[in-house]
Write a protein that holds these residues in place. Structure first.
Motif, PDB file in Angstrom:
ATOM      1  N   LEU A  90       9.934 -33.338  -0.826  1.00 13.13           N
ATOM      2  CA  LEU A  90       8.562 -32.879  -0.615  1.00 13.13           C
ATOM      3  C   LEU A  90       8.580 -31.447  -0.090  1.00 13.13           C
ATOM      4  O   LEU A  90       9.546 -31.019   0.534  1.00 13.13           O
ATOM      5  N   SER A  91       7.497 -30.740  -0.322  1.00 13.08           N
ATOM      6  CA  SER A  91       7.413 -29.365   0.182  1.00 13.08           C
ATOM      7  C   SER A  91       5.991 -29.082   0.650  1.00 13.08           C
ATOM      8  O   SER A  91       5.062 -29.864   0.420  1.00 13.08           O
ATOM      9  N   ARG A  92       5.854 -28.005   1.352  1.00 14.17           N
ATOM     10  CA  ARG A  92       4.579 -27.485   1.858  1.00 14.17           C
ATOM     11  C   ARG A  92       3.801 -28.527   2.654  1.00 14.17           C
ATOM     12  O   ARG A  92       4.333 -29.154   3.546  1.00 14.17           O
ATOM     13  N   ILE A  93       2.537 -28.699   2.340  1.00 16.85           N
ATOM     14  CA  ILE A  93       1.657 -29.556   3.126  1.00 16.85           C
ATOM     15  C   ILE A  93       2.087 -31.019   3.038  1.00 16.85           C
ATOM     16  O   ILE A  93       1.962 -31.770   4.008  1.00 16.85           O
ATOM     17  N   ASP A  94       2.604 -31.430   1.874  1.00 13.34           N
ATOM     18  CA  ASP A  94       3.077 -32.812   1.730  1.00 13.34           C
ATOM     19  C   ASP A  94       4.240 -33.072   2.682  1.00 13.34           C
ATOM     20  O   ASP A  94       4.308 -34.116   3.337  1.00 13.34           O
ATOM     21  N   ALA A  95       5.170 -32.127   2.765  1.00 11.30           N
ATOM     22  CA  ALA A  95       6.316 -32.275   3.662  1.00 11.30           C
ATOM     23  C   ALA A  95       5.861 -32.298   5.113  1.00 11.30           C
ATOM     24  O   ALA A  95       6.350 -33.099   5.918  1.00 11.30           O
ATOM     25  N   LYS A  96       4.938 -31.440   5.456  1.00  9.78           N
ATOM     26  CA  LYS A  96       4.429 -31.380   6.830  1.00  9.78           C
ATOM     27  C   LYS A  96       3.757 -32.700   7.202  1.00  9.78           C
ATOM     28  O   LYS A  96       3.980 -33.238   8.291  1.00  9.78           O
ATOM     29  N   HIS A  97       2.933 -33.225   6.310  1.00  6.49           N
ATOM     30  CA  HIS A  97       2.255 -34.501   6.555  1.00  6.49           C
ATOM     31  C   HIS A  97       3.273 -35.629   6.734  1.00  6.49           C
ATOM     32  O   HIS A  97       3.171 -36.429   7.670  1.00  6.49           O
ATOM     33  N   MET A  98       4.250 -35.713   5.839  1.00  9.37           N
ATOM     34  CA  MET A  98       5.228 -36.794   5.911  1.00  9.37           C
ATOM     35  C   MET A  98       6.159 -36.651   7.105  1.00  9.37           C
ATOM     36  O   MET A  98       6.616 -37.654   7.662  1.00  9.37           O
ATOM     37  N   LEU A  99       6.448 -35.428   7.539  1.00  6.91           N
ATOM     38  CA  LEU A  99       7.253 -35.230   8.735  1.00  6.91           C
ATOM     39  C   LEU A  99       6.532 -35.820   9.949  1.00  6.91           C
ATOM     40  O   LEU A  99       7.148 -36.463  10.808  1.00  6.91           O
ATOM     41  N   HIS A 100       5.227 -35.637   9.995  1.00  9.86           N
ATOM     42  CA  HIS A 100       4.424 -36.212  11.076  1.00  9.86           C
ATOM     43  C   HIS A 100       4.465 -37.740  11.005  1.00  9.86           C
ATOM     44  O   HIS A 100       4.665 -38.417  12.026  1.00  9.86           O
ATOM     45  N   GLU A 101       4.279 -38.306   9.819  1.00 12.25           N
ATOM     46  CA  GLU A 101       4.325 -39.760   9.635  1.00 12.25           C
ATOM     47  C   GLU A 101       5.706 -40.309  10.013  1.00 12.25           C
ATOM     48  O   GLU A 101       5.815 -41.350  10.675  1.00 12.25           O
ATOM     49  N   PHE A 102       6.748 -39.630   9.570  1.00  9.28           N
ATOM     50  CA  PHE A 102       8.130 -40.014   9.877  1.00  9.28           C
ATOM     51  C   PHE A 102       8.352 -40.033  11.386  1.00  9.28           C
ATOM     52  O   PHE A 102       8.841 -41.019  11.948  1.00  9.28           O
ATOM     53  N   SER A 103       7.965 -38.967  12.059  1.00 15.35           N
ATOM     54  CA  SER A 103       8.157 -38.846  13.501  1.00 15.35           C
ATOM     55  C   SER A 103       7.409 -39.940  14.258  1.00 15.35           C
ATOM     56  O   SER A 103       7.976 -40.618  15.127  1.00 15.35           O
ATOM     57  N   ASP A 104       6.142 -40.142  13.928  1.00 13.72           N
ATOM     58  CA  ASP A 104       5.353 -41.189  14.582  1.00 13.72           C
ATOM     59  C   ASP A 104       5.927 -42.575  14.297  1.00 13.72           C
ATOM     60  O   ASP A 104       5.995 -43.426  15.189  1.00 13.72           O
ATOM     61  N   GLY A 105       6.346 -42.805  13.070  1.00 13.73           N
ATOM     62  CA  GLY A 105       6.900 -44.106  12.696  1.00 13.73           C
ATOM     63  C   GLY A 105       8.179 -44.432  13.441  1.00 13.73           C
ATOM     64  O   GLY A 105       8.347 -45.543  13.953  1.00 13.73           O
ATOM     65  N   VAL A 106       9.086 -43.463  13.523  1.00 14.94           N
ATOM     66  CA  VAL A 106      10.341 -43.682  14.233  1.00 14.94           C
ATOM     67  C   VAL A 106      10.074 -43.928  15.715  1.00 14.94           C
ATOM     68  O   VAL A 106      10.667 -44.818  16.328  1.00 14.94           O
ATOM     69  N   LYS A 107       9.155 -43.167  16.294  1.00 15.42           N
ATOM     70  CA  LYS A 107       8.805 -43.367  17.713  1.00 15.42           C
ATOM     71  C   LYS A 107       8.284 -44.784  17.956  1.00 15.42           C
ATOM     72  O   LYS A 107       8.620 -45.412  18.958  1.00 15.42           O
ATOM     73  N   LYS A 108       7.461 -45.301  17.042  1.00 11.59           N
ATOM     74  CA  LYS A 108       6.918 -46.652  17.195  1.00 11.59           C
ATOM     75  C   LYS A 108       8.023 -47.706  17.106  1.00 11.59           C
ATOM     76  O   LYS A 108       8.025 -48.672  17.867  1.00 11.59           O
ATOM     77  N   VAL A 109       8.948 -47.528  16.179  1.00 12.97           N
ATOM     78  CA  VAL A 109      10.054 -48.482  16.052  1.00 12.97           C
ATOM     79  C   VAL A 109      10.909 -48.468  17.318  1.00 12.97           C
ATOM     80  O   VAL A 109      11.250 -49.514  17.856  1.00 12.97           O
TER      81      VAL A 109
END
Length: 118
Positions: A90-109
Protein backbone atom coordinates in the motif's frame (compact mmCIF):
# COMPACT_ATOMS: atom_id res chain seq x y z
CA UNK A 1 -4.99 -35.52 20.98
CA UNK A 2 -4.06 -34.25 17.53
CA UNK A 3 -6.72 -32.84 15.23
CA UNK A 4 -7.17 -30.27 12.51
CA UNK A 5 -8.59 -26.95 13.64
CA UNK A 6 -11.69 -25.68 11.88
CA UNK A 7 -11.80 -22.32 10.09
CA UNK A 8 -13.27 -20.45 13.07
CA UNK A 9 -10.55 -21.80 15.38
CA UNK A 10 -7.90 -20.71 12.88
CA UNK A 11 -9.37 -17.20 12.70
CA UNK A 12 -9.48 -17.05 16.51
CA UNK A 13 -5.82 -18.08 16.74
CA UNK A 14 -4.88 -15.35 14.26
CA UNK A 15 -6.95 -12.79 16.15
CA UNK A 16 -5.37 -13.66 19.49
CA UNK A 17 -1.78 -13.25 18.32
CA UNK A 18 0.44 -10.56 16.84
CA UNK A 19 3.75 -12.34 16.20
CA UNK A 20 4.14 -14.74 13.30
CA UNK A 21 6.61 -15.94 10.71
CA UNK A 22 6.37 -14.64 7.17
CA UNK A 23 7.60 -16.87 4.38
CA UNK A 24 8.47 -15.59 0.93
CA UNK A 25 10.59 -16.71 -2.03
CA UNK A 26 13.81 -15.15 -3.26
CA UNK A 27 15.83 -16.58 -6.10
CA UNK A 28 13.96 -19.87 -5.84
CA UNK A 29 14.77 -20.23 -2.12
CA UNK A 30 12.32 -19.86 0.77
CA UNK A 31 12.98 -17.28 3.48
CA UNK A 32 11.20 -17.12 6.83
CA UNK A 33 11.29 -14.03 9.05
CA UNK A 34 9.45 -13.06 12.24
CA UNK A 35 6.94 -10.24 11.87
CA UNK A 36 4.37 -8.35 13.87
CA UNK A 37 0.96 -8.61 12.24
CA UNK A 38 -2.69 -7.76 12.80
CA UNK A 39 -5.55 -9.97 11.66
CA UNK A 40 -8.71 -8.01 10.89
CA UNK A 41 -11.71 -10.30 11.45
CA UNK A 42 -14.03 -7.96 9.52
CA UNK A 43 -12.03 -8.02 6.28
CA UNK A 44 -10.24 -11.35 6.87
CA UNK A 45 -6.98 -9.62 6.00
CA UNK A 46 -3.56 -9.61 7.61
CA UNK A 47 -1.63 -6.36 7.87
CA UNK A 48 2.01 -5.84 8.74
CA UNK A 49 4.51 -3.04 8.43
CA UNK A 50 8.07 -3.12 7.14
CA UNK A 51 10.61 -0.64 5.94
CA UNK A 52 12.37 -1.08 2.60
CA UNK A 53 14.63 -4.13 2.55
CA UNK A 54 15.16 -7.65 1.24
CA UNK A 55 11.70 -9.05 1.96
CA UNK A 56 9.85 -6.08 0.45
CA UNK A 57 12.03 -6.13 -2.66
CA UNK A 58 11.50 -9.86 -3.11
CA UNK A 59 7.76 -9.83 -2.38
CA UNK A 60 7.37 -7.19 -5.09
CA UNK A 61 8.87 -9.72 -7.53
CA UNK A 62 6.93 -12.75 -6.27
CA UNK A 63 3.79 -11.89 -4.34
CA UNK A 64 3.09 -15.42 -3.06
CA UNK A 65 3.53 -15.39 0.73
CA UNK A 66 2.70 -17.50 3.75
CA UNK A 67 2.21 -16.65 7.43
CA UNK A 68 2.68 -19.16 10.24
CA UNK A 69 1.36 -18.52 13.75
CA UNK A 70 1.78 -20.82 16.77
CA UNK A 71 0.58 -20.98 20.35
CA UNK A 72 2.73 -23.44 22.28
CA UNK A 73 1.75 -24.23 25.86
CA UNK A 74 3.79 -27.45 26.06
CA UNK A 75 5.18 -30.19 23.84
CA UNK A 76 1.76 -31.89 23.90
CA UNK A 77 -0.41 -28.78 23.90
CA UNK A 78 -0.02 -26.48 20.93
CA UNK A 79 -1.94 -24.88 18.07
CA UNK A 80 -0.65 -23.80 14.72
CA UNK A 81 -2.16 -22.09 11.68
CA UNK A 82 -0.64 -21.56 8.25
CA UNK A 83 -2.15 -18.93 5.94
CA UNK A 84 -1.24 -18.64 2.29
CA UNK A 85 -1.86 -15.37 0.52
CA UNK A 86 -0.67 -12.58 -1.71
CA UNK A 87 1.54 -9.63 -0.80
CA UNK A 88 -0.06 -6.27 -1.52
CA UNK A 89 1.92 -3.10 -0.97
CA UNK A 90 0.00 0.00 0.00
CA UNK A 91 1.09 3.59 -0.50
CA UNK A 92 0.07 7.14 0.35
CA UNK A 93 -3.24 7.58 2.17
CA UNK A 94 -4.07 3.86 2.02
CA UNK A 95 -0.78 3.02 3.74
CA UNK A 96 -1.30 5.72 6.35
CA UNK A 97 -4.82 4.48 7.11
CA UNK A 98 -3.73 0.84 7.38
CA UNK A 99 -0.73 1.73 9.55
CA UNK A 100 -3.18 3.29 12.00
CA UNK A 101 -5.43 0.19 11.87
CA UNK A 102 -2.40 -2.09 12.29
CA UNK A 103 -1.11 -0.13 15.29
CA UNK A 104 -4.50 -0.01 17.03
CA UNK A 105 -5.13 -3.69 16.31
CA UNK A 106 -1.80 -4.86 17.71
CA UNK A 107 -2.29 -2.70 20.82
CA UNK A 108 -5.71 -4.31 21.41
CA UNK A 109 -4.32 -7.83 21.06
CA UNK A 110 -1.46 -7.06 23.46
CA UNK A 111 -3.90 -5.49 25.94
CA UNK A 112 -6.12 -8.58 25.78
CA UNK A 113 -3.19 -10.97 26.27
CA UNK A 114 -1.83 -9.10 29.28
CA UNK A 115 -5.21 -8.24 30.82
CA UNK A 116 -5.09 -4.54 30.13
CA UNK A 117 -7.70 -2.35 28.49
CA UNK A 118 -6.67 -0.24 25.47
Amino acid sequence: MRRNMNQEECKALLGQNYIGRLSYLSGGHPFIVPITFYYDPDTHSITSYSSEGHKIQEMRKNTAVCLGVDEIASIANWKSVLVQGTFEELSRIDAKHMLHEFSDGVKKVIATIYGEHP
